[in-house]
Design an enzyme around this catalytic site. Structure first.
Site, mmCIF file in Angstrom:
data_model
loop_
_atom_site.group_PDB
_atom_site.id
_atom_site.type_symbol
_atom_site.label_atom_id
_atom_site.label_comp_id
_atom_site.label_asym_id
_atom_site.label_seq_id
_atom_site.Cartn_x
_atom_site.Cartn_y
_atom_site.Cartn_z
ATOM 1 N N GLY B 17 0.829 -1.213 0.000
ATOM 2 C CA GLY B 17 0.000 0.000 0.000
ATOM 3 C C GLY B 17 0.852 1.247 0.000
ATOM 4 O O GLY B 17 0.572 2.209 0.713
ATOM 5 N N SER B 19 1.296 3.410 -2.350
ATOM 6 C CA SER B 19 0.971 4.383 -3.403
ATOM 7 C C SER B 19 0.524 5.734 -2.898
ATOM 8 O O SER B 19 0.599 6.721 -3.613
ATOM 9 C CB SER B 19 -0.117 3.810 -4.312
ATOM 10 N N ARG B 20 0.036 5.787 -1.657
ATOM 11 C CA ARG B 20 -0.478 7.072 -1.140
ATOM 12 C C ARG B 20 -0.553 6.980 0.381
ATOM 13 O O ARG B 20 -0.215 5.945 0.967
ATOM 14 C CB ARG B 20 -1.857 7.385 -1.725
ATOM 15 N N THR B 43 -2.666 0.317 -7.740
ATOM 16 C CA THR B 43 -2.347 1.342 -8.735
ATOM 17 C C THR B 43 -1.068 2.049 -8.326
ATOM 18 O O THR B 43 -0.940 2.459 -7.165
ATOM 19 C CB THR B 43 -3.482 2.397 -8.781
ATOM 20 N N ASN B 92 1.105 -2.477 5.403
ATOM 21 C CA ASN B 92 0.359 -1.223 5.540
ATOM 22 C C ASN B 92 -0.947 -1.212 4.736
ATOM 23 O O ASN B 92 -1.902 -0.567 5.133
ATOM 24 C CB ASN B 92 1.270 -0.070 5.084
ATOM 25 N N SER B 145 -4.429 -0.480 14.158
ATOM 26 C CA SER B 145 -5.278 0.691 14.420
ATOM 27 C C SER B 145 -5.738 0.695 15.871
ATOM 28 O O SER B 145 -5.863 -0.371 16.494
ATOM 29 C CB SER B 145 -6.510 0.627 13.507
ATOM 30 N N TYR B 158 -13.574 -4.177 10.040
ATOM 31 C CA TYR B 158 -12.246 -3.557 9.994
ATOM 32 C C TYR B 158 -11.521 -3.757 11.327
ATOM 33 O O TYR B 158 -10.356 -4.167 11.358
ATOM 34 C CB TYR B 158 -12.428 -2.065 9.687
ATOM 35 N N ALA B 160 -12.049 -6.012 13.554
ATOM 36 C CA ALA B 160 -11.724 -7.434 13.738
ATOM 37 C C ALA B 160 -10.423 -7.775 13.027
ATOM 38 O O ALA B 160 -9.577 -8.513 13.552
ATOM 39 C CB ALA B 160 -12.865 -8.299 13.197
ATOM 40 N N LYS B 162 -7.936 -5.747 12.327
ATOM 41 C CA LYS B 162 -6.785 -5.094 12.962
ATOM 42 C C LYS B 162 -6.437 -5.802 14.279
ATOM 43 O O LYS B 162 -5.262 -5.982 14.608
ATOM 44 C CB LYS B 162 -7.068 -3.604 13.186
HETATM 45 N N1 LIG Z 1 -6.439 6.829 7.999
HETATM 46 C C1 LIG Z 1 -6.692 6.504 9.244
HETATM 47 O O1 LIG Z 1 -7.371 7.233 9.961
HETATM 48 C C2 LIG Z 1 -6.083 5.246 9.830
HETATM 49 C C3 LIG Z 1 -6.188 5.051 11.214
HETATM 50 C C4 LIG Z 1 -5.640 3.906 11.788
HETATM 51 C C5 LIG Z 1 -4.983 2.990 10.984
HETATM 52 N N2 LIG Z 1 -4.893 3.208 9.647
HETATM 53 C C6 LIG Z 1 -4.175 2.211 8.849
HETATM 54 O O2 LIG Z 1 -3.077 2.837 8.209
HETATM 55 C C7 LIG Z 1 -2.768 2.133 6.997
HETATM 56 C C8 LIG Z 1 -2.677 3.124 5.849
HETATM 57 O O3 LIG Z 1 -3.929 3.754 5.704
HETATM 58 P P1 LIG Z 1 -4.164 5.128 4.905
HETATM 59 O O4 LIG Z 1 -5.058 5.950 5.753
HETATM 60 O O5 LIG Z 1 -2.877 5.653 4.435
HETATM 61 O O6 LIG Z 1 -5.071 4.555 3.711
HETATM 62 P P2 LIG Z 1 -5.167 4.903 2.164
HETATM 63 O O7 LIG Z 1 -4.764 6.301 1.906
HETATM 64 O O8 LIG Z 1 -6.522 4.454 1.752
HETATM 65 O O9 LIG Z 1 -4.047 3.929 1.529
HETATM 66 C C9 LIG Z 1 -4.215 2.545 1.508
HETATM 67 C C10 LIG Z 1 -3.126 1.945 0.653
HETATM 68 O O10 LIG Z 1 -3.344 0.530 0.558
HETATM 69 C C11 LIG Z 1 -3.415 0.180 -0.826
HETATM 70 N N3 LIG Z 1 -4.303 -0.980 -0.996
HETATM 71 C C12 LIG Z 1 -5.602 -1.116 -0.642
HETATM 72 N N4 LIG Z 1 -6.059 -2.306 -1.025
HETATM 73 C C13 LIG Z 1 -5.031 -2.943 -1.635
HETATM 74 C C14 LIG Z 1 -4.894 -4.214 -2.269
HETATM 75 N N5 LIG Z 1 -5.907 -5.081 -2.376
HETATM 76 N N6 LIG Z 1 -3.694 -4.546 -2.794
HETATM 77 C C15 LIG Z 1 -2.647 -3.665 -2.713
HETATM 78 N N7 LIG Z 1 -2.721 -2.470 -2.130
HETATM 79 C C16 LIG Z 1 -3.903 -2.112 -1.603
HETATM 80 C C17 LIG Z 1 -3.938 1.443 -1.521
HETATM 81 O O11 LIG Z 1 -3.629 1.502 -2.896
HETATM 82 P P3 LIG Z 1 -4.653 0.946 -4.055
HETATM 83 O O12 LIG Z 1 -6.029 1.372 -3.652
HETATM 84 O O13 LIG Z 1 -4.161 1.569 -5.321
HETATM 85 O O14 LIG Z 1 -4.486 -0.526 -4.055
HETATM 86 C C18 LIG Z 1 -3.129 2.497 -0.775
HETATM 87 O O15 LIG Z 1 -1.808 2.539 -1.262
HETATM 88 C C19 LIG Z 1 -3.857 1.095 6.835
HETATM 89 O O16 LIG Z 1 -3.408 -0.159 7.326
HETATM 90 C C20 LIG Z 1 -4.982 1.604 7.718
HETATM 91 O O17 LIG Z 1 -5.820 0.559 8.159
HETATM 92 C C21 LIG Z 1 -5.439 4.311 9.046
#
Ligand SMILES: NC(=O)c1ccc[n+]([C@@H]2O[C@H](COP(=O)([O-])OP(=O)(O)OC[C@H]3O[C@@H](n4cnc5c(N)ncnc54)[C@H](OP(=O)(O)O)[C@@H]3O)[C@@H](O)[C@H]2O)c1
Lengths: 83, 248
Positions: B17, B19-20, B43, B92, B145, B158, B160, B162
């Site tokens: 993950g 990419s962003r 992507t 991630n 998380s 979600y 569950a 984590k």
């Molecule tokens: N944002 C929050 O508030 C928050 C809070 C606690 C924990 N987290 C955790 O932090 C981590 C990063 O989250 P984020 O907020 O940065 O999310 P995000 O911006 O949605 O990024 C998620 C990343 O995972 C990739 N991804 C999703 N499904 C995938 C798949 N099937 N195969 C390969 N790559 C995949 C996405 O790229 P593609 O869609 O192009 O595949 C993207 O690069 C995650 O584990 C999330 O659960 C986030």
């Protein structure tokens, strides 16, 4: 898919509220906070509608968060059934 | 007692993950700290491609679905061929959720569990098999998380996944003895595509309930993941929560 009409949903909403000893106001602009109709009450109503139609009405929470009035509840359940 | 030799700092880090959001920040940070980086997502964004273009010898990127275990195995093979032995993994990639459990379809629940729990378990397995086969030592970080520790409506499946990853992390820490350091970093809510579904009112409520008075940012998380990947800390089998105190 079977659908439940707006009037029927309204009457079911009345049933959900009546079970809690609360009346359903006639005015569709009545805010849900004023009548104590909470998200779990919406879930109960949606599941009752599902029982009638025989189909699941799954949806995300953002749609639910936009619902503020009695009319919004009826509109949302109408939209879900036609989706 | 055999003499203790610390696990070396990560030299080649796999980031799922990448990419962003947080994944891109973690990949960029690992590179800055001197490691080579292999990052994937479904992507490859312009930002990730730019990172690869700027560091052609040190970064390998590809469009890979974490749920396609054949493609993931190919990615690990290609990354190791290009960059050398892989010795660190950051799990991630994940998908979010914002729906009450009773109104979430069984298919959607299955997808969340597949992407957030099964896929990282399989990626970790594939990574560790390569590492173990060559007698390597390394590090694994699970991005989990606060949802694994505290209840939040709309995040049942979600949460569950984590919680499942945190539990797997502890068991894995036992299995790998001191050969691979395994830990989780559990962020609180931070701004990203995943959390963009939260309304302004909800973000305000979360901020108000956060003792430090501010939401988490990627910059709060990169030093913690960096520490677990690069420093000799003796931290093993732990969940490090970074949430401004919101879960206390
Ligand atoms: N944002 C929050 O508030 C928050 C809070 C606690 C924990 N987290 C955790 O932090 C981590 C990063 O989250 P984020 O907020 O940065 O999310 P995000 O911006 O949605 O990024 C998620 C990343 O995972 C990739 N991804 C999703 N499904 C995938 C798949 N099937 N195969 C390969 N790559 C995949 C996405 O790229 P593609 O869609 O192009 O595949 C993207 O690069 C995650 O584990 C999330 O659960 C986030």
């Amino acid at each position: 898919m079977n659908t439940v009409s707006r009037d029927e949903v309204r009457s079911m909403m009345g049933d959900v509220l009546a079970a809690q000893g609360k009346p359903l106001p006639a005015d569709e602009l009545t805010p849900l906070v004023d009548i104590g109709f909470r998200s779990l009450d919406f879930s109960e109503l949606a599941l009752r509608v599902e029982d009638e139609t025989g189909d699941e009405l799954n949806f995300d929470a953002p749609g639910l968060r936009r619902i503020e009035t009695v009319g919004d509840v009826l509109d949302f359940l109408e939209q879900l059934q036609s989706a | 007692m055999p003499e203790y030799t610390p696990i070396p700092p990560a030299s080649c880090v796999v980031v799922s993950g990448a990419s962003r959001g947080l994944g891109l920040a973690l990949a960029t940070d690992a590179l800055k700290r001197g490691a080579r980086v292999a990052g994937f997502a479904r992507t490859v964004t312009p930002e990730l491609q730019a990172l690869a273009d700027a560091h052609p010898d040190d970064v390998h990127v590809a469009a890979v679905d974490a749920n396609d275990s054949g493609a993931v195995a190919g990615f690990l093979r290609d990354a190791a061929d290009r960059l050398g032995p892989l010795d660190a993994l950051v799990n991630n990639a994940a998908v979010g959720q914002d729906s009450l459990h009773v109104h979430t379809s069984p298919e959607r629940i299955g997808e969340i569990v597949q992407t957030n729990l099964t896929a990282p378990l399989l990626l970790t397995r594939a990574f560790l098999r390569r590492l173990t086969a060559r007698g390597g030592r390394g590090r694994v970080v699970m991005v989990t998380s606060v949802c694994a520790q505290r209840g939040y409506a709309g995040l049942v499946a979600y949460s569950a996944t984590k919680g499942g990853l945190d539990s797997a992390m502890r068991a894995l820490a036992r299995e790998m003895h001191g050969r691979v350091l395994v830990n989780s970093v559990a962020p609180g809510f931070f701004a990203s595509e995943m959390s963009s579904v939260l309304g302004g009112e909800q973000l305000e409520t979360i901020t108000r309930r956060t003792p430090t008075g501010r939401l988490v940012e990627a910059d709060d998380l990169t030093p913690i993941v960096g520490m677990l990947l690069f420093e000799d800390t003796n931290i093993h089998g732990q969940v490090l929560t970074v949430d401004g105190g919101s879960s206390i």
